[in-house]
Write an enzyme that holds these catalytic residues in place. Sequence first.
Site, PDB file in Angstrom:
ATOM      1  N   HIS A  26       4.722  -3.627  -3.839  1.00 28.69           N
ATOM      2  CA  HIS A  26       4.916  -4.706  -4.815  1.00 28.69           C
ATOM      3  C   HIS A  26       3.593  -5.438  -5.079  1.00 28.69           C
ATOM      4  CE1 HIS A  26       7.384  -8.177  -6.461  1.00 28.69           C
ATOM      5  NE2 HIS A  26       6.230  -8.770  -6.219  1.00 28.69           N
ATOM      6  N   GLU A  27       2.910  -5.817  -3.996  1.00 27.13           N
ATOM      7  CA  GLU A  27       1.651  -6.555  -4.153  1.00 27.13           C
ATOM      8  C   GLU A  27       0.536  -5.655  -4.682  1.00 27.13           C
ATOM      9  OE1 GLU A  27       1.663  -9.716  -4.116  1.00 27.13           O
ATOM     10  OE2 GLU A  27       3.682  -9.861  -3.282  1.00 27.13           O
ATOM     11  N   HIS A  30       0.623  -5.532  -8.373  1.00 24.72           N
ATOM     12  CA  HIS A  30      -0.075  -6.655  -9.013  1.00 24.72           C
ATOM     13  C   HIS A  30      -1.580  -6.393  -9.051  1.00 24.72           C
ATOM     14  CE1 HIS A  30       3.377  -9.263  -9.189  1.00 24.72           C
ATOM     15  NE2 HIS A  30       3.515  -9.349  -7.884  1.00 24.72           N
TER      16      HIS A  30
END
Length: 222
Positions: A26-27, A30
């Site tokens: 998820h990170e 980004h």
Amino acid sequence: GNRMDQETILRYGVKLIIIFLVIPIHEFAHAWSADKMGDKTPMYQGRLTLNPLAHVDILGAVCIFFTGFGWGKPVQINPLNFKHYRKGMALCAAAGPISNLIVGFFGMIIYKLSLGLYLADPSETMMWIAVIFQYFTLINVGLAVFNLIPIPPLDGSKILSYFTSPKVDRFINENQMYISIVFLLLIITGILDGPLGWLQNGMFWVMDKLTFWMDYIVNAIL
């Protein structure tokens, strides 16, 4: 009974997988999207990696472990490096939840396959695999929905600011701490369980419909 204990252990096991595997994805999403749009900040800060140690946020991880909802260490970006400031911010923020939906999509495929195999030839192992992937998918789609809530530090707050006025942004920034504390209390006390569970199940239903073709494949094979 024994089965209950096993299921509890599995649930916490899946949560650990989420914390150390899915949160980094998820990170990383980004960081990767920011990097692709011209901001090298995440790279300089060592966030362009899948190493969990770079991405796990203690409070967010504790929340995932106990509630099933949580967050990773926010990836710092400098939107001034984007060609389109607000659009870049929103796209970069959306990349996280989108990564959860993609991972959840694959989880759903494996869940359907393992469930099919279990129904064709019931074994305890296959039953647990199906349970694990059902739960894995649920948490992923839950995290996607959860992170879209427009409250800092969640991604939704950055996506929202794409659509709102600077006045709203300013209000949120000035009161960020209070908003976050109230929000945290709502999660921990379980007041949000109802609406979050409803959104999570809704998203699971969408995943079920998006993978409808798996049902035919499983039926055809088995």
